[in-house]
Design an enzyme around this catalytic site. Structure first.
Site, PDB file in Angstrom:
ATOM      1  N   TRP A 166       1.188  -0.711  -0.061  1.00  0.00           N
ATOM      2  CA  TRP A 166       0.542   0.468   0.621  1.00  0.00           C
ATOM      3  C   TRP A 166       1.240   1.455  -0.375  1.00  0.00           C
ATOM      4  CZ3 TRP A 166      -1.782   2.935   4.304  1.00  0.00           C
ATOM      5  CH2 TRP A 166      -3.444   3.584   4.137  1.00  0.00           C
ATOM      6  N   ALA A 183      -6.102  -4.403   7.525  1.00  0.00           N
ATOM      7  CA  ALA A 183      -7.368  -3.818   7.651  1.00  0.00           C
ATOM      8  C   ALA A 183      -9.088  -4.562   6.678  1.00  0.00           C
ATOM      9  CB  ALA A 183      -6.404  -2.622   7.123  1.00  0.00           C
TER      10      ALA A 183
HETATM   11  C1  LIG Z   1      -3.912  -1.869   3.400  1.00  0.00           C
HETATM   12  C2  LIG Z   1      -4.274  -0.545   4.298  1.00  0.00           C
HETATM   13  N1  LIG Z   1      -3.774  -0.616   5.892  1.00  0.00           N
HETATM   14  C3  LIG Z   1      -4.494   0.121   6.555  1.00  0.00           C
HETATM   15  C4  LIG Z   1      -5.399   1.122   5.591  1.00  0.00           C
HETATM   16  C5  LIG Z   1      -5.862   2.261   6.446  1.00  0.00           C
HETATM   17  O1  LIG Z   1      -7.536   3.027   6.156  1.00  0.00           O
HETATM   18  P1  LIG Z   1      -7.743   3.864   7.263  1.00  0.00           P
HETATM   19  O2  LIG Z   1      -6.820   4.586   8.188  1.00  0.00           O
HETATM   20  O3  LIG Z   1      -8.522   4.561   6.343  1.00  0.00           O
HETATM   21  O4  LIG Z   1      -8.681   2.740   8.489  1.00  0.00           O
HETATM   22  C6  LIG Z   1      -5.879   0.957   4.245  1.00  0.00           C
HETATM   23  C7  LIG Z   1      -7.418   1.907   3.877  1.00  0.00           C
HETATM   24  O5  LIG Z   1      -6.480   1.607   2.685  1.00  0.00           O
HETATM   25  C8  LIG Z   1      -5.077  -0.173   4.266  1.00  0.00           C
HETATM   26  O6  LIG Z   1      -5.568  -0.120   2.363  1.00  0.00           O
END
Ligand SMILES: Cc1ncc(COP(=O)(O)O)c(C=O)c1O
Length: 394
Positions: free
Chosen positions: A127, A210
């Site tokens: 990500w 997540a």
């Molecule tokens: C791999 C991954 N980690 C963490 C997140 C964190 O999402 P949020 O900050 O919206 O809770 C996401 C959101 O797209 C994600 O895809």
């Protein structure tokens, strides 16, 4: 002062969203942003969340501050959802965060406080916010191979080979389940091998979870985290409630750690609380309170689990349908990986030119690395996408 500021790189997914909004074509298809959508293209408020909100409206008597680490009941409920009863509670430390992103940011800050010389190891690909937060906080990072672009599965040999370079005191970032952006995941045996290697190296696993409940099921998706937490003396977990509770904008997440023993856990807790105080003081509470209410109430929890299961099996159905449509059109099984992947995403393995062609010719928007959000599809758009994939020569 501001004239010394430099422009920041544009977030590619945000830019794609903008392009999609500006595209006037009727049949455009959004497979870009990582948000769950139902067959009508809506990101619904889950039934249990609505029900909890109604109750909360009645019973909430104050909006005064919670604790600096958030409401302990939230930490207990969410860490319990992830870990089950695999780790003694007195080895846990935790602090509520604004979303999973907040938890990742805070985890990197904690690593920096504990060992500023640590290298943080990331899957290639990962990500994009992972490297960008690590860079922002001035920490060193390295990549380990993860995805085999030929098989569209995990390159496990490559991963293990690269992780041999991990040093004592480093941190290894792993996706707990539903790898973003590829959809390719470790099996339980592979998790064991990774945990054994990290333990032997004296490094710390840092797990980003997540999408619990979006892959093989709530328990199944937590199997890797649970194994690691049992096998390695120290673990860090950044958990997000954005997707599995559908409360994206409420910014609900938790950073929790498993320490070697209870005495260390107390010191780790002080550090987590200190970091919250420095960064934002008290974490947001509304989403955390809803999650706690749902997880603590048998009826609400059962309804949430049922709806989450509908979401999960719906996405699995779309995966099978797309793989079948591509089998028909290509006369081969080479797209079978789409049915094997888990979670909201699959990396198609198309070139940037092919991704561009699908956008220009068919109004299909996926991220440039060919990550598709499976939840952006429905029965009507699957044949359109399958035709476009074949026409683009993927
Ligand atoms: C791999 C991954 N980690 C963490 C997140 C964190 O999402 P949020 O900050 O919206 O809770 C996401 C959101 O797209 C994600 O895809």
């Amino acid at each position: 002062m501001f004239n010394t500021l430099k422009s920041q790189p544009v977030d590619k997914i945000m830019a794609l969203m903008q392009m999609y909004r500006e595209d006037a074509r009727e049949g455009k298809i959004d497979l870009g942003v990582g948000v769950y959508k139902n067959a009508l293209g809506v990101t619904p408020v889950m039934r249990a969340v609505k029900a909890a909100e109604k109750v909360l409206w009645d019973v909430e008597g104050t909006k005064s501050y919670t604790g600096l680490a958030g409401d302990p009941a939230f930490g207990k409920a969410l860490s319990g959802l992830v870990l089950g009863d695999t780790v003694d509670a007195d080895r846990l430390s935790m602090a509520a965060q604004p979303g999973g992103t907040g938890a990742i940011h805070q985890a990197v800050e904690l690593i920096k406080m504990a060992n500023p010389d640590a290298t943080i190891w990331l899957s290639a690909p990962t990500w994009p916010n992972h490297p960008s937060i690590i860079k922002h906080l001035g920490m060193a990072m390295a990549e380990y191979r993860y995805f085999d672009n030929e098989t569209r599965a995990v390159d496990f040999d490559g991963m293990m080979e690269d992780l041999k370079g991990v040093k004592a005191g480093d941190a290894v970032l792993l996706h707990g389940c539903c790898h973003n952006p590829t959809g390719a995941n470790l099996n339980v045996e592979q998790w064991k091998e990774v945990a054994t290697l990290i333990e032997a190296k004296g490094a710390t696993p840092f797990i980003d979870i997540a999408y619990q409940g979006f892959g093989d099921g709530l328990e199944e998706d937590a199997a890797g985290v649970r194994l690691v937490a049992q096998m390695v003396p120290e673990t860090m977990v950044a958990a997000s409630c954005s997707k599995n509770f559908g409360i994206y904008r409420e910014r609900t997440g938790l950073l929790f750690t498993v320490s070697n023993d209870a005495a260390q856990a107390k010191v780790t807790q002080q550090n987590l609380t200190h970091l919250n105080r420095q960064n934002f003081s008290f974490p947001p509470d509304h989403g955390a309170r809803l999650v706690t209410m749902i997880l603590e109430d048998d009826g609400l929890k059962a309804d949430w689990m049922a709806e989450l299961e509908e979401v999960r099996t719906g996405m699995l159905g779309l995966r099978t349908q797309l793989a079948d449509a591509l089998r028909e059109r290509s006369g081969s099984d080479r797209f079978g990986f789409i049915a094997d992947h888990r979670g909201m995403f699959s990396r198609l393995g198309a070139s940037p030119e092919q991704v561009e062609k699908m956008r220009v010719d068919h109004g299909i928007y996926m991220v440039g690395d060919s990550r598709m959000n499976i939840a952006g599809l429905n029965e009507a758009t699957i044949p359109v996408l399958a035709d476009a994939i074949i026409a683009a020569g993927v």
